[in-house]
Scaffold this active site. Structure first.
Site, PDB file in Angstrom:
ATOM      1  N   GLN A   1      -3.998  -6.963 -10.214  1.00 50.06           N
ATOM      2  CA  GLN A   1      -4.854  -6.011 -10.910  1.00 50.06           C
ATOM      3  C   GLN A   1      -5.264  -6.469 -12.302  1.00 50.06           C
ATOM      4  O   GLN A   1      -6.240  -5.964 -12.847  1.00 50.06           O
ATOM      5  CB  GLN A   1      -4.156  -4.657 -10.994  1.00 50.06           C
ATOM      6  CG  GLN A   1      -3.957  -4.003  -9.637  1.00 50.06           C
ATOM      7  CD  GLN A   1      -3.214  -2.695  -9.720  1.00 50.06           C
ATOM      8  OE1 GLN A   1      -1.999  -2.664  -9.607  1.00 50.06           O
ATOM      9  NE2 GLN A   1      -3.934  -1.602  -9.926  1.00 50.06           N
TER      10      GLN A   1
ATOM     11  N   HIS B   1       3.934  -7.041  -5.058  1.00 46.58           N
ATOM     12  CA  HIS B   1       3.059  -5.905  -5.338  1.00 46.58           C
ATOM     13  C   HIS B   1       1.775  -6.072  -4.521  1.00 46.58           C
ATOM     14  O   HIS B   1       0.686  -6.192  -5.067  1.00 46.58           O
ATOM     15  CB  HIS B   1       2.766  -5.817  -6.837  1.00 46.58           C
ATOM     16  CG  HIS B   1       2.313  -4.463  -7.290  1.00 46.58           C
ATOM     17  ND1 HIS B   1       2.929  -3.766  -8.298  1.00 46.58           N
ATOM     18  CD2 HIS B   1       1.300  -3.674  -6.870  1.00 46.58           C
ATOM     19  CE1 HIS B   1       2.316  -2.611  -8.489  1.00 46.58           C
ATOM     20  NE2 HIS B   1       1.314  -2.539  -7.632  1.00 46.58           N
TER      21      HIS B   1
ATOM     22  N   ASN C   1       6.874  -2.926  -4.257  1.00 44.74           N
ATOM     23  CA  ASN C   1       6.187  -1.794  -4.871  1.00 44.74           C
ATOM     24  C   ASN C   1       5.600  -0.885  -3.799  1.00 44.74           C
ATOM     25  O   ASN C   1       4.870  -1.330  -2.917  1.00 44.74           O
ATOM     26  CB  ASN C   1       5.047  -2.277  -5.777  1.00 44.74           C
ATOM     27  CG  ASN C   1       4.298  -1.113  -6.399  1.00 44.74           C
ATOM     28  OD1 ASN C   1       4.810  -0.440  -7.287  1.00 44.74           O
ATOM     29  ND2 ASN C   1       3.084  -0.845  -5.924  1.00 44.74           N
ATOM     30  N   GLU C   2       5.944   0.390  -3.871  1.00 41.62           N
ATOM     31  CA  GLU C   2       5.346   1.457  -3.062  1.00 41.62           C
ATOM     32  C   GLU C   2       5.241   1.115  -1.571  1.00 41.62           C
ATOM     33  O   GLU C   2       4.134   1.029  -1.015  1.00 41.62           O
ATOM     34  CB  GLU C   2       3.965   1.817  -3.619  1.00 41.62           C
ATOM     35  CG  GLU C   2       4.025   2.358  -5.036  1.00 41.62           C
ATOM     36  CD  GLU C   2       2.685   2.901  -5.534  1.00 41.62           C
ATOM     37  OE1 GLU C   2       1.665   2.709  -4.836  1.00 41.62           O
ATOM     38  OE2 GLU C   2       2.667   3.518  -6.604  1.00 41.62           O
TER      39      GLU C   2
ATOM     40  N   TYR D   1       2.809  10.507  -9.876  1.00 45.22           N
ATOM     41  CA  TYR D   1       1.509  10.841 -10.438  1.00 45.22           C
ATOM     42  C   TYR D   1       1.139  12.308 -10.264  1.00 45.22           C
ATOM     43  O   TYR D   1       0.592  12.920 -11.173  1.00 45.22           O
ATOM     44  CB  TYR D   1       0.417   9.968  -9.798  1.00 45.22           C
ATOM     45  CG  TYR D   1       0.476   8.526 -10.217  1.00 45.22           C
ATOM     46  CD1 TYR D   1      -0.178   8.082 -11.360  1.00 45.22           C
ATOM     47  CD2 TYR D   1       1.215   7.600  -9.485  1.00 45.22           C
ATOM     48  CE1 TYR D   1      -0.115   6.758 -11.765  1.00 45.22           C
ATOM     49  CE2 TYR D   1       1.291   6.271  -9.880  1.00 45.22           C
ATOM     50  CZ  TYR D   1       0.629   5.857 -11.023  1.00 45.22           C
ATOM     51  OH  TYR D   1       0.709   4.554 -11.423  1.00 45.22           O
TER      52      TYR D   1
ATOM     53  N   GLU E   1       6.367   3.957 -12.711  1.00 42.30           N
ATOM     54  CA  GLU E   1       4.967   4.240 -13.035  1.00 42.30           C
ATOM     55  C   GLU E   1       4.805   5.737 -13.236  1.00 42.30           C
ATOM     56  O   GLU E   1       5.408   6.540 -12.524  1.00 42.30           O
ATOM     57  CB  GLU E   1       4.010   3.804 -11.910  1.00 42.30           C
ATOM     58  CG  GLU E   1       3.865   2.316 -11.712  1.00 42.30           C
ATOM     59  CD  GLU E   1       2.904   1.963 -10.578  1.00 42.30           C
ATOM     60  OE1 GLU E   1       2.032   2.809 -10.244  1.00 42.30           O
ATOM     61  OE2 GLU E   1       3.024   0.865 -10.018  1.00 42.30           O
TER      62      GLU E   1
ATOM     63  N   TRP F   1       1.858   3.880 -16.512  1.00 46.91           N
ATOM     64  CA  TRP F   1       0.736   3.184 -15.867  1.00 46.91           C
ATOM     65  C   TRP F   1      -0.554   3.729 -16.465  1.00 46.91           C
ATOM     66  O   TRP F   1      -0.872   4.878 -16.273  1.00 46.91           O
ATOM     67  CB  TRP F   1       0.735   3.412 -14.349  1.00 46.91           C
ATOM     68  CG  TRP F   1      -0.300   2.540 -13.698  1.00 46.91           C
ATOM     69  CD1 TRP F   1      -1.627   2.821 -13.516  1.00 46.91           C
ATOM     70  CD2 TRP F   1      -0.103   1.218 -13.196  1.00 46.91           C
ATOM     71  NE1 TRP F   1      -2.267   1.769 -12.925  1.00 46.91           N
ATOM     72  CE2 TRP F   1      -1.354   0.761 -12.719  1.00 46.91           C
ATOM     73  CE3 TRP F   1       0.995   0.359 -13.110  1.00 46.91           C
ATOM     74  CZ2 TRP F   1      -1.525  -0.495 -12.157  1.00 46.91           C
ATOM     75  CZ3 TRP F   1       0.817  -0.890 -12.547  1.00 46.91           C
ATOM     76  CH2 TRP F   1      -0.427  -1.307 -12.073  1.00 46.91           C
TER      77      TRP F   1
ATOM     78  N   GLU G   1      -8.363  -1.145  -9.833  1.00 47.99           N
ATOM     79  CA  GLU G   1      -7.582  -0.100  -9.165  1.00 47.99           C
ATOM     80  C   GLU G   1      -7.882  -0.041  -7.661  1.00 47.99           C
ATOM     81  O   GLU G   1      -8.388   0.942  -7.131  1.00 47.99           O
ATOM     82  CB  GLU G   1      -7.841   1.257  -9.833  1.00 47.99           C
ATOM     83  CG  GLU G   1      -7.148   1.422 -11.178  1.00 47.99           C
ATOM     84  CD  GLU G   1      -5.630   1.497 -11.063  1.00 47.99           C
ATOM     85  OE1 GLU G   1      -5.128   1.714  -9.937  1.00 47.99           O
ATOM     86  OE2 GLU G   1      -4.948   1.335 -12.087  1.00 47.99           O
ATOM     87  N   TRP G   2      -7.592  -1.174  -7.001  1.00 44.17           N
ATOM     88  CA  TRP G   2      -7.627  -1.237  -5.548  1.00 44.17           C
ATOM     89  C   TRP G   2      -8.950  -0.734  -4.960  1.00 44.17           C
ATOM     90  O   TRP G   2      -9.991  -1.242  -5.314  1.00 44.17           O
ATOM     91  CB  TRP G   2      -6.408  -0.517  -4.958  1.00 44.17           C
ATOM     92  CG  TRP G   2      -5.122  -0.943  -5.610  1.00 44.17           C
ATOM     93  CD1 TRP G   2      -4.302  -0.188  -6.417  1.00 44.17           C
ATOM     94  CD2 TRP G   2      -4.521  -2.254  -5.580  1.00 44.17           C
ATOM     95  NE1 TRP G   2      -3.229  -0.938  -6.866  1.00 44.17           N
ATOM     96  CE2 TRP G   2      -3.334  -2.203  -6.363  1.00 44.17           C
ATOM     97  CE3 TRP G   2      -4.850  -3.463  -4.953  1.00 44.17           C
ATOM     98  CZ2 TRP G   2      -2.491  -3.299  -6.545  1.00 44.17           C
ATOM     99  CZ3 TRP G   2      -4.014  -4.565  -5.126  1.00 44.17           C
ATOM    100  CH2 TRP G   2      -2.854  -4.470  -5.910  1.00 44.17           C
TER     101      TRP G   2
ATOM    102  N   PHE H   1      -6.973   3.985 -15.875  1.00 49.29           N
ATOM    103  CA  PHE H   1      -5.621   4.500 -16.091  1.00 49.29           C
ATOM    104  C   PHE H   1      -5.022   4.032 -17.415  1.00 49.29           C
ATOM    105  O   PHE H   1      -3.940   4.478 -17.782  1.00 49.29           O
ATOM    106  CB  PHE H   1      -4.690   4.044 -14.961  1.00 49.29           C
ATOM    107  CG  PHE H   1      -4.773   4.863 -13.706  1.00 49.29           C
ATOM    108  CD1 PHE H   1      -3.844   5.853 -13.445  1.00 49.29           C
ATOM    109  CD2 PHE H   1      -5.770   4.634 -12.768  1.00 49.29           C
ATOM    110  CE1 PHE H   1      -3.900   6.605 -12.275  1.00 49.29           C
ATOM    111  CE2 PHE H   1      -5.843   5.376 -11.595  1.00 49.29           C
ATOM    112  CZ  PHE H   1      -4.903   6.368 -11.354  1.00 49.29           C
TER     113      PHE H   1
END
Length: 527
Positions: A52, A155, A200-201, A345, A418, A469, A476-477, A485
């Site tokens: 990113q 990530h 990550n996630e 979030y 995050e 974050w 952002e993807w 952000f």
């Protein structure tokens, strides 16, 4: 009662206990919320991810990643943007570390790009000396500036060669390749880095990439709403479970290698999970629905690394489509994290879904749940959501999530890996009078830091660090550069100039070292 963001007079009055309870963190007594309100040694940092922010995709022998291929193959699915240059962190990291210093942060979460280290995915096919040295230089510069690195090994940037060879995380062949790469990073940087994240996630990686087709590699079945017509390949309801299974086995093997690494002694390792919080929409049976969706969102990956197996609710619902761990795998998975990383979030209302078509399985049909940031009839919204916000603002959800993890998972150490506020400014994106005056982000941070402090000081949740974050706007993807952000604005049309937002100024004051709140004052912010 809904509280509007704009025009809100926020009064934060905090009274902590100066004495130790029977168990749990010790919080200083303060009248206003500041760094001083958190336990001694609590770390505040910012977060980014290699793909990113780094850019420089063709430098230093870096190989292409899954996301490089995806953005070129499906530009319409990423706003016609790519991360070839991103924010040029690869060349500007020293400048950006000074921005971290200006914020008064003492931690920084970064990720290592797998194809920047192993351009073709495996050591035998070559190591990029320049890539290896880049992360040495970055970590050294952080340490020189008294900023502690938290390093994510993966990530989402699977080497493209491994995707082409066997489908990446769809194949169990990814496990030894990932472990080799992870073990290399542990031995290369383990004497400097003591805080690690394997993945990550995993929930987002598996579900968004292989069930609904929202993120790379963009796989799903044709019957999936919204993205089904865009997906060229995939098998929803099957692939996400296979991907996560391979990911979890890879995590366990990598942690085993980490704990044998002499350089890594004294270090900690975990996973960064990304659960939302859920409130029941319907009173009757509502809590059962919430418990079920939490099993499918966070229990999917946190149960195996804590207890050694998937939640029973998932095994019952998914059946033979959910892979099984061997006894040896269960033994390695159990207690395979030293902390629980949480990316929080937003929150949703959860409602039991009674209209499931078992012929077209997806993660959502298995979970038997619908979740939205408002009730089905639209009469009640969760928290508040400004027009430009990417997600609803519900700080109470963070506190409730912390308490849930404490109670269900034996009071583990938690790191907020995050937390942040995203916005799409539309045609105001380049209007600096709007973009730099991000009062809503400042409000978001205030509310969430207060909720976190309450979780620590009142609920006695063992949270030790908080990472915002993000340090700066970035790629952002699927939203490309349209979602911002960062607390620092990036001018994508003018040499990627960094500019301080209002939230950065506020955060710098909040984190001033040694700041002691006045006994007679309280914090008032006109938002």
């Amino acid at each position: 009662m809904k509280i509007p963001l704009l025009g809100l007079l926020l009064l934060i009055s905090l009274v902590g206990s100066p004495t130790r309870a029977e168990e749990g963190p010790v919080c200083p007594k303060t009248e206003t919320l500041s760094r001083a309100s958190f336990p001694e040694g609590f770390m505040f940092g910012t977060a980014t991810a290699a793909f990113q922010v780094e850019g420089a995709v063709n430098e230093g022998c870096r190989g292409p990643s899954l996301w490089d291929i995806y953005t070129k193959k499906f530009p319409h699915r990423v706003k016609n943007h790519n991360a070839d240059e991103a924010v040029d962190f690869y060349h500007r990291y020293k400048e950006d570390i000074q921005l971290m210093k200006k914020l008064n942060t003492d931690g920084f979460r970064l990720s290592i790009s797998w194809p920047r280290i192993f351009p073709h995915g495996r050591m035998e096919k070559g190591i990029s000396k320049e890539g290896v040295q880049f992360y040495h230089d970055l970590i050294d510069e952080l340490l020189k500036n008294d900023i502690t690195p938290l390093v994510t090994v993966f990530h989402w940037d699977t080497p493209a060669d491994l995707e082409d060879e066997y489908g990446g995380f769809l194949s169990e062949r990814i496990v030894p390749d990932f472990v080799e790469y992870a073990n290399f990073t542990f031995h290369e940087y383990g004497d400097k880095v003591k805080n690690w994240i394997t993945f990550n996630e995993p929930w987002v990686f598996s579900r968004s990439g292989y069930d609904v087709g929202k993120k790379a590699p963009g796989r799903c079945s044709p019957y999936v709403k919204e993205f089904g017509k865009l997906c060229q390949d995939g098998r929803s309801g099957f692939e996400p479970y296979v991907v996560s299974h391979n990911l979890l086995v890879g995590h366990a093997e990598a942690v085993d290698a980490f704990r044998k690494c002499e350089k890594c002694k004294g270090g900690k390792i975990g996973i960064a999970h990304s659960p939302a919080w859920f409130e029941p929409e319907d009173v009757e049976g509502g809590q059962a629905t919430v418990n079920r969706v939490l099993d499918f969102v966070i229990g999917w990956h946190l149960d195996p690394t804590t207890f050694g197996d998937y939640p029973q609710s998932m095994k019952d619902a998914v059946g033979s489509r959910l892979p099984r761990f061997t006894k040896a795998q269960k033994a390695k998975l159990k207690d395979s994290t030293d902390f629980v990383g949480i990316n929080y979030y937003t929150s949703f209302f959860a409602k039991a879904d009674q209209k499931v078509d078992s012929r077209n399985p997806t993660w959502a049909t298995d979970a038997l749940v619908e979740f939205e940031p408002k009730t089905v009839d639209g009469s009640i919204k969760i928290g508040s959501q400004p027009n430009t916000a990417k997600m609803a603002v519900y700080a109470k959800g963070l506190r409730k999530l912390m308490k849930y993890i404490k109670d269900r998972y034996n009071s583990p150490e938690i790191i907020i890996t995050e937390n942040g506020y995203g916005e799409d400014l539309g045609d105001k994106d380049t209007d600096l009078s709007v973009a730099l005056n991000d009062h809503n982000r400042k409000y978001y941070l205030q509310r969430h830091l207060l909720a976190l402090n309450e979780a620590i000081c009142e609920d006695k949740v063992n949270v030790t660090s908080y990472f915002l974050w993000s340090l700066m706007d970035n790629f952002e993807w699927q939203d490309g550069y349209t979602a911002r952000f960062g607390v620092y604005y990036i001018d994508f049309k003018n040499n990627l100039t960094r500019m301080e937002k209002e939230s950065a100024k506020w955060l710098s004051e909040f984190l001033k070292p040694g700041l002691k709140p006045s006994k007679s004052s309280k914090l008032h912010e006109e938002l």
